[in-house]
Design a protein around this motif. Structure first.
Motif, PDB file in Angstrom:
ATOM      1  N   GLU A 167      23.365  43.643  36.558  1.00  0.00           N
ATOM      2  CA  GLU A 167      22.997  42.981  35.313  1.00  0.00           C
ATOM      3  C   GLU A 167      22.445  44.004  34.320  1.00  0.00           C
ATOM      4  O   GLU A 167      21.631  44.855  34.676  1.00  0.00           O
ATOM      5  CB  GLU A 167      21.959  41.892  35.583  1.00  0.00           C
ATOM      6  CG  GLU A 167      21.755  40.999  34.394  1.00  0.00           C
ATOM      7  CD  GLU A 167      20.996  39.726  34.744  1.00  0.00           C
ATOM      8  OE1 GLU A 167      20.568  39.060  33.800  1.00  0.00           O
ATOM      9  OE2 GLU A 167      20.854  39.410  35.932  1.00  0.00           O
ATOM     10  N   GLY A 168      22.935  43.938  33.081  1.00  0.00           N
ATOM     11  CA  GLY A 168      22.518  44.868  32.042  1.00  0.00           C
ATOM     12  C   GLY A 168      23.462  46.050  31.877  1.00  0.00           C
ATOM     13  O   GLY A 168      23.419  46.742  30.864  1.00  0.00           O
ATOM     14  N   ASP A 169      24.335  46.314  32.883  1.00  0.00           N
ATOM     15  CA  ASP A 169      25.293  47.418  32.790  1.00  0.00           C
ATOM     16  C   ASP A 169      26.341  47.126  31.722  1.00  0.00           C
ATOM     17  O   ASP A 169      26.672  45.966  31.449  1.00  0.00           O
ATOM     18  CB  ASP A 169      26.022  47.641  34.120  1.00  0.00           C
ATOM     19  CG  ASP A 169      25.142  48.263  35.185  1.00  0.00           C
ATOM     20  OD1 ASP A 169      24.015  48.683  34.854  1.00  0.00           O
ATOM     21  OD2 ASP A 169      25.600  48.340  36.344  1.00  0.00           O
ATOM     22  N   LEU A 170      26.876  48.174  31.136  1.00  0.00           N
ATOM     23  CA  LEU A 170      28.004  48.065  30.220  1.00  0.00           C
ATOM     24  C   LEU A 170      29.262  48.214  31.078  1.00  0.00           C
ATOM     25  O   LEU A 170      29.459  49.241  31.719  1.00  0.00           O
ATOM     26  CB  LEU A 170      27.937  49.162  29.156  1.00  0.00           C
ATOM     27  CG  LEU A 170      28.896  49.040  27.986  1.00  0.00           C
ATOM     28  CD1 LEU A 170      28.571  47.781  27.176  1.00  0.00           C
ATOM     29  CD2 LEU A 170      28.816  50.254  27.108  1.00  0.00           C
ATOM     30  N   VAL A 171      30.085  47.178  31.135  1.00  0.00           N
ATOM     31  CA  VAL A 171      31.261  47.193  32.010  1.00  0.00           C
ATOM     32  C   VAL A 171      32.539  47.143  31.194  1.00  0.00           C
ATOM     33  O   VAL A 171      32.583  46.550  30.119  1.00  0.00           O
ATOM     34  CB  VAL A 171      31.240  46.028  33.028  1.00  0.00           C
ATOM     35  CG1 VAL A 171      30.101  46.190  34.006  1.00  0.00           C
ATOM     36  CG2 VAL A 171      31.154  44.692  32.334  1.00  0.00           C
ATOM     37  N   GLU A 172      33.576  47.777  31.725  1.00  0.00           N
ATOM     38  CA  GLU A 172      34.907  47.767  31.134  1.00  0.00           C
ATOM     39  C   GLU A 172      35.837  47.114  32.146  1.00  0.00           C
ATOM     40  O   GLU A 172      35.891  47.537  33.304  1.00  0.00           O
ATOM     41  CB  GLU A 172      35.349  49.198  30.837  1.00  0.00           C
ATOM     42  CG  GLU A 172      36.728  49.285  30.242  1.00  0.00           C
ATOM     43  CD  GLU A 172      37.125  50.733  29.939  1.00  0.00           C
ATOM     44  OE1 GLU A 172      36.539  51.670  30.537  1.00  0.00           O
ATOM     45  OE2 GLU A 172      38.020  50.914  29.120  1.00  0.00           O
ATOM     46  N   PHE A 173      36.571  46.093  31.726  1.00  0.00           N
ATOM     47  CA  PHE A 173      37.442  45.399  32.674  1.00  0.00           C
ATOM     48  C   PHE A 173      38.629  44.773  31.961  1.00  0.00           C
ATOM     49  O   PHE A 173      38.584  44.479  30.775  1.00  0.00           O
ATOM     50  CB  PHE A 173      36.669  44.320  33.454  1.00  0.00           C
ATOM     51  CG  PHE A 173      36.057  43.249  32.595  1.00  0.00           C
ATOM     52  CD1 PHE A 173      36.717  42.053  32.383  1.00  0.00           C
ATOM     53  CD2 PHE A 173      34.820  43.430  31.993  1.00  0.00           C
ATOM     54  CE1 PHE A 173      36.163  41.060  31.598  1.00  0.00           C
ATOM     55  CE2 PHE A 173      34.253  42.446  31.206  1.00  0.00           C
ATOM     56  CZ  PHE A 173      34.924  41.246  31.011  1.00  0.00           C
ATOM     57  N   ASN A 174      39.699  44.574  32.722  1.00  0.00           N
ATOM     58  CA  ASN A 174      40.870  43.819  32.286  1.00  0.00           C
ATOM     59  C   ASN A 174      40.782  42.442  32.917  1.00  0.00           C
ATOM     60  O   ASN A 174      40.215  42.288  34.001  1.00  0.00           O
ATOM     61  CB  ASN A 174      42.165  44.499  32.730  1.00  0.00           C
ATOM     62  CG  ASN A 174      42.487  45.706  31.883  1.00  0.00           C
ATOM     63  OD1 ASN A 174      42.554  45.616  30.672  1.00  0.00           O
ATOM     64  ND2 ASN A 174      42.676  46.844  32.526  1.00  0.00           N
ATOM     65  N   TYR A 175      41.353  41.461  32.281  1.00  0.00           N
ATOM     66  CA  TYR A 175      41.343  40.122  32.857  1.00  0.00           C
ATOM     67  C   TYR A 175      42.570  39.340  32.428  1.00  0.00           C
ATOM     68  O   TYR A 175      43.230  39.662  31.451  1.00  0.00           O
ATOM     69  CB  TYR A 175      40.071  39.356  32.461  1.00  0.00           C
ATOM     70  CG  TYR A 175      40.003  38.971  31.000  1.00  0.00           C
ATOM     71  CD1 TYR A 175      40.508  37.754  30.555  1.00  0.00           C
ATOM     72  CD2 TYR A 175      39.449  39.823  30.058  1.00  0.00           C
ATOM     73  CE1 TYR A 175      40.456  37.404  29.225  1.00  0.00           C
ATOM     74  CE2 TYR A 175      39.390  39.479  28.721  1.00  0.00           C
ATOM     75  CZ  TYR A 175      39.892  38.268  28.312  1.00  0.00           C
ATOM     76  OH  TYR A 175      39.848  37.915  26.988  1.00  0.00           O
ATOM     77  N   VAL A 176      42.855  38.301  33.210  1.00  0.00           N
ATOM     78  CA  VAL A 176      43.856  37.294  32.861  1.00  0.00           C
ATOM     79  C   VAL A 176      43.119  35.973  32.918  1.00  0.00           C
ATOM     80  O   VAL A 176      42.453  35.674  33.906  1.00  0.00           O
ATOM     81  CB  VAL A 176      45.033  37.285  33.858  1.00  0.00           C
ATOM     82  CG1 VAL A 176      45.999  36.157  33.537  1.00  0.00           C
ATOM     83  CG2 VAL A 176      45.742  38.613  33.876  1.00  0.00           C
ATOM     84  N   CYS A 177      43.214  35.205  31.864  1.00  0.00           N
ATOM     85  CA  CYS A 177      42.547  33.898  31.809  1.00  0.00           C
ATOM     86  C   CYS A 177      43.620  32.809  31.815  1.00  0.00           C
ATOM     87  O   CYS A 177      44.589  32.876  31.063  1.00  0.00           O
ATOM     88  CB  CYS A 177      41.690  33.804  30.551  1.00  0.00           C
ATOM     89  SG  CYS A 177      40.877  32.209  30.354  1.00  0.00           S
TER      90      CYS A 177
END
Length: 195
Positions: free
Chosen positions: A97-107
């Motif tokens: 929690e609080g981290d800056l994350v980079e991710f790909n997603y499919v919704c």
């Protein structure tokens, strides 16, 4: 007393085919009761010998009985109704929690209809989302899914509307009008995210 069925020698050869011609077998009979060379439809030959392949597959069936069960996909249900399946365990550092994350997603909608993706399905190009893991900028359900996930991992999650897009300012939201409109028109139903 004469035999009712002719004895068939098992010298079977496939006839040469021309385009549009059905496949037949040339069967040579050793009995004199039928013509020496007669074309018989392939289906008839295969149907009449249908039990023989089972005899040849007995060792294969014995090997099939020793097959291992595939690993079940681990799933968990959180108190707020979010359901998470770990598809691939990552090997990198865990997201906190609080981290800056980079991710790909499919919704997708819960019925499987596509809503939005950060990966182009035709070219494979991706435009990952970069968001901090806090409830002011990312939907609560997705924050819970990503928190604890290791880099390189993949999860599938069903996010109920109560922890989904309760506010239009929460991410991830696509920049383009069409996908943004599609996503925001389904905020009152559960969404499936794969990241």
């Amino acid at each position: 007393m004469e035999s009712l069925l002719p004895v068939v020698s098992l010298s079977v050869s496939h006839s040469s085919l021309r385009p549009g011609q059905s496949k037949n077998f040339m069967v040579k009979y050793s009995s004199g009761r039928l013509p020496a060379n007669r074309l018989i439809p392939r289906r008839l030959v295969l149907d009449s010998l249908g039990f023989i392949p089972m005899l040849f597959n007995v060792p294969l069936l014995a090997g099939a009985l020793e097959m291992k069960e595939p690993e079940a996909i681990r799933a968990q249900k959180l108190d707020d109704g979010v359901r998470i399946q770990d598809i691939i365990d990552g090997e990198g550092p865990e997201a906190r929690e609080g981290d800056l994350v980079e991710f790909n997603y499919v919704c997708r909608r819960s019925n499987g209809y596509f809503v939005h993706s950060t990966v182009d399905q035709f070219s494979g190009e991706s435009s990952p989302v970069i968001l901090p893991l806090n409830e002011k900028e990312i939907i609560k359900g997705l924050k819970e899914v990503i928190t604890g996930m290791k880099a390189g991992g993949k999860r599938r999650a069903l996010i109920p509307p109560s922890v989904g897009y309760v506010n239009e300012n929460l991410g991830p939201i696509p920049d383009e009008f069409g996908p943004r409109r599609s996503l925001l028109s389904h905020v009152k139903e559960p969404l499936i995210f794969e990241e």
